[in-house]
Design a protein around this motif. Structure first.
Motif, PDB file in Angstrom:
ATOM      1  N   ILE A  78      30.289 -21.361 -43.397  1.00  0.00           N
ATOM      2  CA  ILE A  78      30.793 -21.291 -42.017  1.00  0.00           C
ATOM      3  C   ILE A  78      32.101 -20.481 -41.964  1.00  0.00           C
ATOM      4  O   ILE A  78      32.285 -19.640 -41.084  1.00  0.00           O
ATOM      5  N   SER A  79      32.976 -20.687 -42.945  1.00  0.00           N
ATOM      6  CA  SER A  79      34.251 -19.943 -42.952  1.00  0.00           C
ATOM      7  C   SER A  79      34.030 -18.442 -43.084  1.00  0.00           C
ATOM      8  O   SER A  79      34.815 -17.646 -42.590  1.00  0.00           O
ATOM      9  N   ASN A  80      32.984 -18.055 -43.786  1.00  0.00           N
ATOM     10  CA  ASN A  80      32.773 -16.628 -44.058  1.00  0.00           C
ATOM     11  C   ASN A  80      31.716 -15.986 -43.165  1.00  0.00           C
ATOM     12  O   ASN A  80      31.314 -14.853 -43.410  1.00  0.00           O
ATOM     13  N   ALA A  81      31.258 -16.705 -42.139  1.00  0.00           N
ATOM     14  CA  ALA A  81      30.132 -16.196 -41.337  1.00  0.00           C
ATOM     15  C   ALA A  81      30.583 -15.134 -40.332  1.00  0.00           C
ATOM     16  O   ALA A  81      31.729 -15.114 -39.899  1.00  0.00           O
ATOM     17  N   ASP A  82      29.642 -14.254 -39.956  1.00  0.00           N
ATOM     18  CA  ASP A  82      29.902 -13.267 -38.887  1.00  0.00           C
ATOM     19  C   ASP A  82      30.177 -14.003 -37.582  1.00  0.00           C
ATOM     20  O   ASP A  82      31.098 -13.683 -36.851  1.00  0.00           O
ATOM     21  N   VAL A  83      29.320 -14.977 -37.309  1.00  0.00           N
ATOM     22  CA  VAL A  83      29.377 -15.676 -36.026  1.00  0.00           C
ATOM     23  C   VAL A  83      29.238 -17.178 -36.266  1.00  0.00           C
ATOM     24  O   VAL A  83      28.407 -17.595 -37.081  1.00  0.00           O
ATOM     25  N   VAL A  84      30.050 -17.968 -35.583  1.00  0.00           N
ATOM     26  CA  VAL A  84      29.894 -19.425 -35.639  1.00  0.00           C
ATOM     27  C   VAL A  84      29.900 -19.969 -34.210  1.00  0.00           C
ATOM     28  O   VAL A  84      30.789 -19.633 -33.422  1.00  0.00           O
ATOM     29  N   ALA A  85      28.905 -20.762 -33.897  1.00  0.00           N
ATOM     30  CA  ALA A  85      28.897 -21.438 -32.588  1.00  0.00           C
ATOM     31  C   ALA A  85      29.200 -22.909 -32.824  1.00  0.00           C
ATOM     32  O   ALA A  85      28.614 -23.539 -33.712  1.00  0.00           O
ATOM     33  N   GLY A 132      28.360 -29.969 -33.739  1.00  0.00           N
ATOM     34  CA  GLY A 132      27.725 -29.024 -34.652  1.00  0.00           C
ATOM     35  C   GLY A 132      28.474 -27.726 -34.774  1.00  0.00           C
ATOM     36  O   GLY A 132      29.180 -27.293 -33.856  1.00  0.00           O
ATOM     37  N   LYS A 133      28.327 -27.137 -35.968  1.00  0.00           N
ATOM     38  CA  LYS A 133      28.771 -25.756 -36.191  1.00  0.00           C
ATOM     39  C   LYS A 133      27.580 -25.050 -36.800  1.00  0.00           C
ATOM     40  O   LYS A 133      27.023 -25.508 -37.808  1.00  0.00           O
ATOM     41  N   ILE A 134      27.204 -23.945 -36.193  1.00  0.00           N
ATOM     42  CA  ILE A 134      26.063 -23.213 -36.712  1.00  0.00           C
ATOM     43  C   ILE A 134      26.512 -21.782 -36.989  1.00  0.00           C
ATOM     44  O   ILE A 134      27.134 -21.139 -36.133  1.00  0.00           O
ATOM     45  N   ALA A 135      26.264 -21.325 -38.207  1.00  0.00           N
ATOM     46  CA  ALA A 135      26.742 -20.007 -38.638  1.00  0.00           C
ATOM     47  C   ALA A 135      25.578 -19.044 -38.725  1.00  0.00           C
ATOM     48  O   ALA A 135      24.462 -19.424 -39.095  1.00  0.00           O
ATOM     49  N   ALA A 136      25.847 -17.772 -38.385  1.00  0.00           N
ATOM     50  CA  ALA A 136      24.786 -16.762 -38.443  1.00  0.00           C
ATOM     51  C   ALA A 136      25.360 -15.387 -38.730  1.00  0.00           C
ATOM     52  O   ALA A 136      26.566 -15.149 -38.546  1.00  0.00           O
ATOM     53  N   THR A 137      24.474 -14.507 -39.172  1.00  0.00           N
ATOM     54  CA  THR A 137      24.865 -13.097 -39.289  1.00  0.00           C
ATOM     55  C   THR A 137      24.888 -12.509 -37.885  1.00  0.00           C
ATOM     56  O   THR A 137      24.353 -13.108 -36.946  1.00  0.00           O
ATOM     57  N   LYS A 138      25.459 -11.337 -37.741  1.00  0.00           N
ATOM     58  CA  LYS A 138      25.518 -10.766 -36.381  1.00  0.00           C
ATOM     59  C   LYS A 138      24.135 -10.369 -35.883  1.00  0.00           C
ATOM     60  O   LYS A 138      23.907 -10.241 -34.677  1.00  0.00           O
ATOM     61  N   HIS A 153      26.364 -27.329 -39.843  1.00  0.00           N
ATOM     62  CA  HIS A 153      27.198 -28.504 -40.121  1.00  0.00           C
ATOM     63  C   HIS A 153      27.052 -29.447 -38.932  1.00  0.00           C
ATOM     64  O   HIS A 153      27.172 -29.018 -37.785  1.00  0.00           O
ATOM     65  N   CYS A 154      26.804 -30.720 -39.210  1.00  0.00           N
ATOM     66  CA  CYS A 154      26.640 -31.667 -38.113  1.00  0.00           C
ATOM     67  C   CYS A 154      27.378 -32.959 -38.431  1.00  0.00           C
ATOM     68  O   CYS A 154      27.218 -33.524 -39.514  1.00  0.00           O
ATOM     69  N   HIS A 155      28.192 -33.390 -37.490  1.00  0.00           N
ATOM     70  CA  HIS A 155      28.799 -34.716 -37.620  1.00  0.00           C
ATOM     71  C   HIS A 155      28.416 -35.570 -36.417  1.00  0.00           C
ATOM     72  O   HIS A 155      28.483 -35.111 -35.276  1.00  0.00           O
ATOM     73  N   VAL A 156      28.011 -36.798 -36.700  1.00  0.00           N
ATOM     74  CA  VAL A 156      27.580 -37.691 -35.632  1.00  0.00           C
ATOM     75  C   VAL A 156      28.481 -38.923 -35.598  1.00  0.00           C
ATOM     76  O   VAL A 156      28.736 -39.541 -36.634  1.00  0.00           O
ATOM     77  N   THR A 157      28.947 -39.271 -34.414  1.00  0.00           N
ATOM     78  CA  THR A 157      29.552 -40.584 -34.196  1.00  0.00           C
ATOM     79  C   THR A 157      28.500 -41.405 -33.456  1.00  0.00           C
ATOM     80  O   THR A 157      28.135 -41.083 -32.327  1.00  0.00           O
ATOM     81  N   ALA A 158      28.004 -42.415 -34.159  1.00  0.00           N
ATOM     82  CA  ALA A 158      26.851 -43.167 -33.659  1.00  0.00           C
ATOM     83  C   ALA A 158      27.308 -44.516 -33.133  1.00  0.00           C
ATOM     84  O   ALA A 158      27.815 -45.345 -33.897  1.00  0.00           O
ATOM     85  N   ASP A 159      27.134 -44.738 -31.849  1.00  0.00           N
ATOM     86  CA  ASP A 159      27.533 -46.003 -31.232  1.00  0.00           C
ATOM     87  C   ASP A 159      26.393 -47.009 -31.387  1.00  0.00           C
ATOM     88  O   ASP A 159      25.350 -46.880 -30.749  1.00  0.00           O
ATOM     89  N   HIS A 160      26.591 -47.999 -32.254  1.00  0.00           N
ATOM     90  CA  HIS A 160      25.525 -48.964 -32.538  1.00  0.00           C
ATOM     91  C   HIS A 160      25.668 -50.257 -31.744  1.00  0.00           C
ATOM     92  O   HIS A 160      24.876 -51.163 -31.900  1.00  0.00           O
TER      93      HIS A 160
END
Lengths: 164, 805
Positions: free
Chosen positions: B192-199, B314-320, B328-335
């Motif tokens: 992700i740090s080195n990606a062309d594009v991160v959403a 979420g963070k999603i990395a891609a080439t241009k 990368h996905c982090h979830v806070t799950a309310d149980h």
């Protein structure tokens, strides 16, 4: 204890006479007192229509009607709509077009549909969808219910024409 | 495969086996009002139970006074935690390794929590008595926000406040339940740090409820003379309920009979074990007569299981060029108040790690933090395999956000990232082995069917017209491509309370050539009695109409893990085919004996064994069945029966491509679905009519969730959506007609290649509806807006974007 009322009720052509608390809800009269378990309970707030019966010629949700209000009434439930040897066209049509899955809404659905087709024997799809909007189904997405009712309407109309 | 002769075609058609739209055998009773649901059961002397429930979301119980209730004529008993404590039944284990109060023990943790159980002669008296129970509460601070819970000094679960370790590892805070991690964190961060594009985006999948039309309930009957307990209930997993009931009550398992009669829809709501079941059993043991408990709708929505409530960042990395390189996905799950999620034991966040979706993503990392709040417990899989709708919603929103970031068409972005046909079996970065798929073919078929290019052109024209002030309506094109993971699952890594997630089928062939088959699953509307007979008809050559299917009675059916997570066809369906093949193997020996040839000299032909090369010499299955009971065949036992317990080697991975075309009135927020196209690939299709019905239903539940259905709380922890006035269930009026389509990519490891279908439309449908709403506003700068997209929220979105002038 509350005072009991003297109730007369005709269900599916059979006369019943009994004492009941006025607050007894019609759906419980049918299901628990008379063992007519076709109509179901889904919400007890008049929304879902699983309890639909025909009362004095109108579709009624039996879960929110007191037995005191139904005194003297003529009630038809799914059990009175057809018999194993003489099914209603709708009962056949729901099977033919997969208009049911878990079956819980089905008795109310068919009871309401039978009334709808009496009120409007030749409905459009839109009229079926509007006329059935008081009956909820969680399984079918309604598409095949609508199809079943429209097919039943065509069949009933064709039979009527043939008879005339 | 060689072409069938006319005779073979006719014999095959007579069986009504796999592939035909056989009409349902269940329908006769349901259309005539002769179903048998739990509330239809009436036993002599039966009492009725009803709960006193907490009006507060968090409070200490200072005292409970039951004297006035007990004094009411017709009241037999009022149970509180103090009555259950000597039996150690005031708490019970949850499926997720936590424990949960059966009746409030000192405090309440959510509104609607069970406080006392009234048992009376009828339900009206029970309801009156509930009002007479006096509970003195002391209110405590309420936490309904999981992020606040992790910061707060307020301890929700005092019973485990000092426990640093939970069932799924270390706890970081007194309101923290677990952290579950999958994948490569360092590598993913690096990509992700080195990606062309991160959403980057936070996607909230709101709390909702499965809400079957029939609520939960049970009837318990303790026969003290014979020491036998019988429990009828709304159980999606009756055998597991029997085991749990035995472990909790100390009654030996052979003395407990659990029966799931007809079930009025489940959708995950009826997987768990609820206090009402336990209390009806205890009350029957105490009183010695049958006790019925049926929850009302408000109780159902407030207490017996919620679904979702996942905050997913979420963070999603891609080439241009748009090739995805990392996720990368982090979830806070309310149980909620207790961790009562219904997941296989080793998966505290279910199969959330299917969140790489249908895409070839080389590097990924997922972390889920489970959190306690003052909300109802649950976390069931509402019409999906465990947490799969959450995963698919997440990735399908991230793809759309990435498409915005790349200024690319979202359909094309999907296409260039799909796992290719030749990559199957495909090993995902988060640990799954996808069995089979052909995503490109399905996607192309779907886009062509809806004239995707034409739709985009129409949308562009509409936007221009809107800008010119000629229309106030916008058009959204919702896309989704999903991969499900169903059929849990292999015993080596899937269990529920220690029970491996195999399933089973037992077949008895009767002498006259009809049969009964019993399975460990239980239909809730899926039509098992119809479809499992079709599988067997094709396997054993007896007509489906001559085969009875029975499920749900633990005294008669073989042990199985039940019906949820689309597992019936993948697991019990496989067991059915395998048991059928055992029948056929024995039938082959009998046929060879009757035909006086060697076993290997006969071959199977639809409904009979024929002598190879001499088709005029044959024995039909009907003849073989009779012979099994009236011939003394050397070396062969009489009778014709078989049982199979099937441990699936892998999950199955159904997939599909959906497109929704929606018009949105910018001034009212009203959305109108103009078209919905659903292509499903569930592998081998057993009954196309039933598949289509499942798709219609699943899509409608998806529509509900995406466009309005939620369990909402105010800051005091009051449930704001406790009736059908507030909790959105679509009617026939709100629902469109759906166009269904399919491709067929059989599962390579399943005996008949079937993958399961009941939940796919829900899993794929939710992101499709949501993407349509988001897409309608993309041209005006919207990146993401949370569900549910009801009229009010859509209006707000339009307003925030300045579209109201």
């Amino acid at each position: 204890m509350s005072n009991k009322m003297h109730i007369n009720l005709t269900v599916n052509g059979e006369a019943h006479e009994f004492l009941a608390e006025p607050r007894e809800l019609l759906i419980y009269t049918l299901r628990e007192r008379l063992n007519i378990t076709g109509p179901h309970i889904g919400c007890e707030t008049s929304h879902c229509g699983a309890c639909t019966v025909t009362l004095n010629g109108k579709s009624v949700k039996a879960c929110t009607m007191f037995i005191a209000q139904a005194n003297g009434a003529d009630v038809t439930t799914i059990e009175g709509i057809g018999s194993p040897d003489n099914l209603h066209v709708l009962q056949k049509s729901f099977r033919e077009h997969h208009g049911l899955q878990c079956g819980y809404c089905t008795p109310g659905m068919i009871t309401r549909a039978s009334k709808l087709l009496e009120e409007n024997p030749n409905p459009t799809e839109e009229e079926v969808r509007f006329g059935m909007a008081g009956n909820m189904c969680r399984c079918t997405g309604y598409q095949n219910i609508v199809k079943s009712i429209l097919a039943a309407a065509s069949e009933m109309n064709a039979a009527k024409e043939a008879a005339e | 495969m060689k072409d069938l002769t006319d005779d073979q075609k006719e014999r095959s058609a007579n069986l009504k086996g796999m592939g035909c739209s056989r009409k349902r055998v269940e329908d006769a009773r349901f259309t005539q009002g002769k179903g048998n649901y739990v509330d239809d059961i009436k036993l002599p002397g039966m009492l009725h139970g009803d709960f006193v429930r907490s009006p507060y979301a968090h409070a200490r119980i200072k005292s409970i006074d039951v004297s006035k209730a007990m004094a009411l004529d017709g009241v037999v008993a009022v149970l509180t935690a103090a009555d259950l404590a000597p039996l150690s039944l005031h708490w019970m284990p949850t499926l997720a390794g936590d424990k949960q109060m059966v009746l409030a023990d000192g405090k309440v943790l959510f509104q609607g929590q069970e406080v006392a159980f009234v048992v009376a002669k009828n339900r009206f008296i029970a309801a009156d008595a509930v009002e007479l129970v006096e509970v003195d509460y002391e209110e405590l601070p309420v936490i309904v926000d999981p992020f606040e819970a992790l910061q707060s000094d307020v301890v929700l679960r005092e019973d485990i406040a000092d426990k640093k370790e939970g069932a799924h590892g270390p706890r970081k805070h007194h309101n923290h339940i677990f952290t579950w991690e999958v994948g490569q964190e360092a590598e993913t961060n690096d990509v992700i740090s080195n990606a062309d594009v991160v959403a980057t985006e936070t996607v909230y999948y709101h709390r909702t409820h499965p809400c079957p039309l029939e609520t939960c309930g049970s009837v318990a009957s303790m026969d003290k003379v014979n020491g036998k307990l019988t429990v009828w209930g709304t159980f999606q997993a009756p055998h597991v309920v029997r085991t749990v009931a035995s472990l909790l009550s100390g009654i030996e398992e052979h003395n407990i009979r659990v029966i799931s009669p007809d079930i009025g829809g489940g959708f995950g709501n009826k997987v768990g074990v609820y206090p009402g079941y336990v209390c009806s059993i205890v009350a029957s043991i105490v009183t010695g007569v049958p006790v019925k408990w049926i929850e009302d709708r408000m109780e159902n929505l407030m207490s017996t299981s919620f679904a979702r409530d996942y905050w997913m960042t979420g963070k999603i990395a891609a080439t241009k060029e748009g090739k995805i390189t990392g996720l990368h996905c982090h979830v806070t799950a309310d149980h909620g108040a207790f961790d009562a999620c219904a997941d296989p034991t080793k998966f505290p966040a279910g199969f959330m790690n299917i969140c790489t979706g249908s895409y070839d993503i080389p590097t990924a990392y997922l972390a889920v933090d489970g959190v306690y709040t003052n909300k109802a417990p649950g976390g069931v899989a509402y019409r999906c395999s465990f947490r799969v709708t959450e995963a698919v919603y997440f990735i399908e929103r991230m793809i759309e956000v990435l498409a915005i970031e790349l200024n690319m068409d979202a359909a094309e972005l999907r296409r260039i990232n799909f796992i290719k046909k030749e990559q199957f079996p495909y090993q995902s970065a988060l640990g799954w082995e996808y069995d089979s798929g052909d995503y490109h073919t399905a996607w192309d078929k779907a886009l062509k069917a809806v004239d995707y290019e034409g739709l985009r052109k129409e949308q562009a024209d509409r936007i221009e017209a809107f800008k010119r002030g000629e229309t106030r309506s916008l058009m959204g094109i919702g896309l989704s491509f999903f991969t499900e993971i169903v059929g849990a699952g292999p015993v080596k890594n899937c269990d529920i309370l220690g029970m491996g997630m195999f399933d089973s089928c037992e077949i008895r062939i009767h002498p006259t050539g009809s049969a009964i088959a019993r399975l460990g699953t239980i239909s809730q509307g899926q039509g098992h009695a119809t479809t499992f007979a079709q599988i067997l008809a094709s396997e054993i050559g007896l007509p489906a109409d001559s085969i009875t299917i029975e499920e749900g009675d633990t005294d008669t059916a073989p042990y199985g893990l039940g019906t949820y997570g689309s597992r019936s066809t993948p697991v019990a369906g496989a067991a059915t085919a395998m048991a059928g093949r055992k029948i056929r193997a024995k039938a082959q020996m009998i046929a060879a004996y009757l035909l006086e040839v060697h076993d290997n000299d006969v071959e199977w032909d639809i409904d009979r064994f024929v002598v190879k090369g001499a088709p005029e010499r044959f024995k039909t299955m009907k003849e073989i069945a009779y012979a099994a009971y009236n011939q003394a065949i050397p070396g062969v036992e009489p009778g014709l029966e078989a049982v199979s317990y099937y441990d699936p080697p892998n999950m199955t991975y159904p997939f599909g491509a959906y497109v929704c075309v929606m018009d949105i009135d910018v001034d009212t927020g009203v959305q109108t679905i103009r078209k919905f196209y659903a292509l499903d690939d569930c592998g081998t299709r057993i009954n196309p009519m039933i598949i289509e019905g499942q798709v219609h239903g699943g899509l409608t539940e998806a529509l509900a969730v995406a466009l309005g259905q939620e369990i909402a709380y105010d800051k005091m922890g009051n449930v704001k959506t406790g009736t059908f006035m507030d909790f959105f269930l679509p009617t026939a009026w709100e629902v469109p007609n759906y166009i269904t389509d399919h491709t067929v990519t059989p599962s390579p490891h399943h005996p008949i290649g079937a993958k399961g279908v009941g939940e796919s439309p829900h899993v794929g449908g939710v992101p499709c509806f949501s993407n349509a709403v988001n897409d309608a506003f993309r041209a005006f700068g919207l990146r993401h807006t949370h569900m549910p997209h009801d009229h009010w929220r859509i209006w707000q979105t339009a307003n925030k974007l300045g579209l109201h002038g």
